[in-house]
Write an enzyme that holds these catalytic residues in place. Structure first.
Site, PDB file in Angstrom:
ATOM      1  N   ASP A 104      12.056  60.587 -16.604  1.00  0.00           N
ATOM      2  CA  ASP A 104      10.609  60.123 -16.331  1.00  0.00           C
ATOM      3  C   ASP A 104      10.415  60.701 -15.501  1.00  0.00           C
ATOM      4  O   ASP A 104       9.976  59.986 -13.702  1.00  0.00           O
ATOM      5  CB  ASP A 104      10.350  58.965 -16.558  1.00  0.00           C
ATOM      6  CG  ASP A 104       8.991  59.386 -16.799  1.00  0.00           C
ATOM      7  OD1 ASP A 104       7.861  59.540 -16.084  1.00  0.00           O
ATOM      8  OD2 ASP A 104       8.243  58.089 -17.367  1.00  0.00           O
ATOM      9  N   ARG A 162       0.521  69.483 -38.253  1.00  0.00           N
ATOM     10  CA  ARG A 162       1.600  68.426 -37.495  1.00  0.00           C
ATOM     11  C   ARG A 162       2.732  69.523 -36.927  1.00  0.00           C
ATOM     12  O   ARG A 162       3.097  69.228 -36.217  1.00  0.00           O
ATOM     13  CB  ARG A 162       1.921  67.578 -38.355  1.00  0.00           C
ATOM     14  CG  ARG A 162       3.007  66.701 -38.068  1.00  0.00           C
ATOM     15  CD  ARG A 162       3.281  65.436 -39.182  1.00  0.00           C
ATOM     16  NE  ARG A 162       3.022  65.893 -40.678  1.00  0.00           N
ATOM     17  CZ  ARG A 162       3.462  65.732 -40.927  1.00  0.00           C
ATOM     18  NH1 ARG A 162       4.912  66.608 -41.238  1.00  0.00           N
ATOM     19  NH2 ARG A 162       3.244  66.142 -42.604  1.00  0.00           N
ATOM     20  N   LYS A 212      -1.382  61.408 -17.565  1.00  0.00           N
ATOM     21  CA  LYS A 212      -1.145  60.787 -15.429  1.00  0.00           C
ATOM     22  C   LYS A 212      -1.822  62.272 -15.051  1.00  0.00           C
ATOM     23  O   LYS A 212      -2.782  62.686 -15.271  1.00  0.00           O
ATOM     24  CB  LYS A 212      -0.298  60.524 -15.357  1.00  0.00           C
ATOM     25  CG  LYS A 212       0.795  58.965 -16.079  1.00  0.00           C
ATOM     26  CD  LYS A 212      -1.148  58.139 -16.324  1.00  0.00           C
ATOM     27  CE  LYS A 212      -0.479  56.933 -17.238  1.00  0.00           C
ATOM     28  NZ  LYS A 212       0.981  56.724 -17.357  1.00  0.00           N
ATOM     29  N   TYR A 252       8.154  51.959 -15.932  1.00  0.00           N
ATOM     30  CA  TYR A 252       7.262  51.511 -16.300  1.00  0.00           C
ATOM     31  C   TYR A 252       7.088  50.761 -17.597  1.00  0.00           C
ATOM     32  O   TYR A 252       8.289  50.275 -18.556  1.00  0.00           O
ATOM     33  CB  TYR A 252       7.217  52.955 -16.829  1.00  0.00           C
ATOM     34  CG  TYR A 252       5.456  52.456 -17.877  1.00  0.00           C
ATOM     35  CD1 TYR A 252       4.194  52.293 -17.401  1.00  0.00           C
ATOM     36  CD2 TYR A 252       4.980  53.307 -19.190  1.00  0.00           C
ATOM     37  CE1 TYR A 252       2.908  52.412 -17.550  1.00  0.00           C
ATOM     38  CE2 TYR A 252       3.773  52.698 -19.861  1.00  0.00           C
ATOM     39  CZ  TYR A 252       3.291  52.438 -19.236  1.00  0.00           C
ATOM     40  OH  TYR A 252       2.357  52.600 -19.945  1.00  0.00           O
TER      41      TYR A 252
HETATM   42  C1  LIG Z   1       1.724  56.280 -18.074  1.00  0.00           C
HETATM   43  C2  LIG Z   1       3.490  56.074 -18.035  1.00  0.00           C
HETATM   44  C3  LIG Z   1       4.004  56.325 -19.660  1.00  0.00           C
HETATM   45  C4  LIG Z   1       3.330  55.709 -20.961  1.00  0.00           C
HETATM   46  O1  LIG Z   1       2.699  57.405 -21.180  1.00  0.00           O
HETATM   47  P1  LIG Z   1       1.305  56.777 -21.983  1.00  0.00           P
HETATM   48  O2  LIG Z   1       0.901  58.174 -22.057  1.00  0.00           O
HETATM   49  O3  LIG Z   1       0.537  55.651 -21.492  1.00  0.00           O
HETATM   50  O4  LIG Z   1       2.263  57.112 -23.565  1.00  0.00           O
HETATM   51  C5  LIG Z   1       5.890  56.672 -18.962  1.00  0.00           C
HETATM   52  N1  LIG Z   1       5.948  56.635 -17.904  1.00  0.00           N
HETATM   53  C6  LIG Z   1       5.269  56.729 -16.852  1.00  0.00           C
HETATM   54  C7  LIG Z   1       6.245  56.267 -15.661  1.00  0.00           C
HETATM   55  C8  LIG Z   1       3.754  56.055 -17.220  1.00  0.00           C
HETATM   56  O5  LIG Z   1       3.055  56.243 -15.710  1.00  0.00           O
END
Ligand SMILES: *Cc1c(COP(=O)(O)O)cnc(C)c1O
Length: 379
Positions: A170, A46, A195, A98
């Site tokens: 982000d 962990r 992504k 998001y």
């Molecule tokens: C998908 C996404 C998230 C969240 O990420 P997860 O891996 O699904 O928890 C946060 N910000 C953006 C812009 C996203 O597209």
């Protein structure tokens, strides 16, 4: 090293025991000690895992940061960042964001006393009016999801820096190939590695990159204390995905531009939201701040009919109707009912997010096939 070389080599060493060129998947929960406290840097998985360490170093290099920290998902990374704050602390958030980020803020951390103010930060002037003496952090996405608005990272950073407020970006939509927020003055970069970084729609993961040693230590403490860590197999998949990030992103950008230009001239399309189009309000900022316009775009049909939009989403064949983005395959999403359903309809409307908006994650298939698919679906 330049980006493509870093994507393939940064943080990755041949395995010292065998010479394996690819980082092994260290599928182990614990590490043997020679004598109590005498170990090779690893005690319990962990806290640290060698596969994760390689990925964390690689991600730090791609974002030009000192520290990379990986989490079980993008939202687990967001969760860790929000745990840096205390009840009464105020956080200003760019309003077009998001849905899951909106949900963790308003449904989880608001309950614990954090105060969130949502403003349209595509207009940097709106930031000053939202700040109070209790503001501790500003959270932005750019390009925003799903309306593809551009937020001026350096412009926002100039304001937050002067006031000692942390700026979190982000960077999921742009990926480090197109944009490096730390270089533009941000304090923390967060990614859904699910992504573009992973890039193959086969794993869920999150990451944070930053320079400040103290904050990095606090985040590593939270990572270990709260435990939302990714497994080694997932770290391996993201490491492998990143090796082609630069090549994939180039094609995502080319294909998205071709699709945006096709939709733009289509008589049944009312609006195309893509920062690569010269009439996009953030086009010049995108040219300054990004090294390409990305693979994401949204559009609306003329007539603003939900039935028409639904028909397009049912008819597509090469595109798949699914949440998520950033994989090699093209996806089509209906934000109002899918990714952004957790945002109340009135909030969505206030933000300009119509129920008829269709979002595309343009993949790296042949662009002619993608355009032909949209042509038959729109009719
Ligand atoms: C998908 C996404 C998230 C969240 O990420 P997860 O891996 O699904 O928890 C946060 N910000 C953006 C812009 C996203 O597209």
């Amino acid at each position: 090293m330049n980006f493509a070389t870093k994507a393939i080599h940064a943080g990755v060493e041949p395995d010292p025991t065998t010479g394996a060129i690819m980082t092994p998947i260290y599928q182990t929960s614990t590490f043997v000690q020679a004598s109590p406290g005498q170990h090779k840097g690893y005690e319990y998985a962990r806290t640290h895992n060698p596969t994760r360490t390689a990925l964390q170093q690689n991600l730090a290099a791609l974002e030009n940061g000192r520290h990379g920290i990986c989490f079980a998902s993008g939202l687990a990374a967001t969760d860790a960042i929000l745990k840096l704050y205390r009840p009464g602390d105020e956080i200003v958030v760019s309003s077009d964001l998001y849905g899951g980020t909106y949900r963790i803020m308003t449904r989880v951390f608001q309950e614990f006393g954090l105060v969130f103010r949502f403003v349209n930060l595509a207009d940097t002037a709106q930031l000053e009016t939202a700040l109070t003496p209790a503001t501790k952090m500003v959270w932005i996405e750019t390009p925003t999801n799903p309306l593809m608005r551009l937020v001026d990272i350096a412009g926002v950073a100039a304001i937050t820096r002067a006031k000692g407020i942390q700026l979190v970006v982000d960077n999921t939509f742009a990926s480090p190939y197109l944009q490096n927020p730390l270089d533009l003055g941000a304090d923390i970069v967060v990614h859904s590695a699910t992504k573009y970084l992973g890039g193959h729609s086969d794993t869920v993961m999150g990451a944070i990159v930053l320079n400040d040693d103290d904050t990095a230590q606090r985040l590593a403490f939270i990572q270990n204390a709260c435990g939302a860590v990714p497994g080694p197999q997932d770290c391996f998949l993201v490491l492998r995905g990143i090796k082609t990030l630069h090549v994939r992103m180039q094609r995502h950008c080319e294909n998205a531009m071709a699709v945006a230009q096709y939709l733009k001239q289509h008589p049944k399309v009312a609006h195309v939201y893509y920062p690569g189009l010269p009439d996009h309000p953030g086009h010049e900022l995108a040219q300054r701040q990004m090294r390409g316009f990305g693979g994401m775009l949204s559009f609306e049909l003329t007539g603003d009919s939900l039935a028409d939009a639904t028909q397009v989403m049912e008819r597509i064949q090469v595109f798949s109707l699914a949440e998520s983005l950033g994989g090699v395959e093209s996806l089509c999403t209906h934000p109002a009912s899918m990714t952004h359903a957790s945002i109340p309809k009135e909030e969505r409307a206030k933000n300009g997010l119509r129920d008829t908006l269709i979002r595309l994650s343009v993949g790296i298939e042949d662009s002619q096939d993608l355009i032909a698919d949209l042509a038959q679906a729109i009719g």
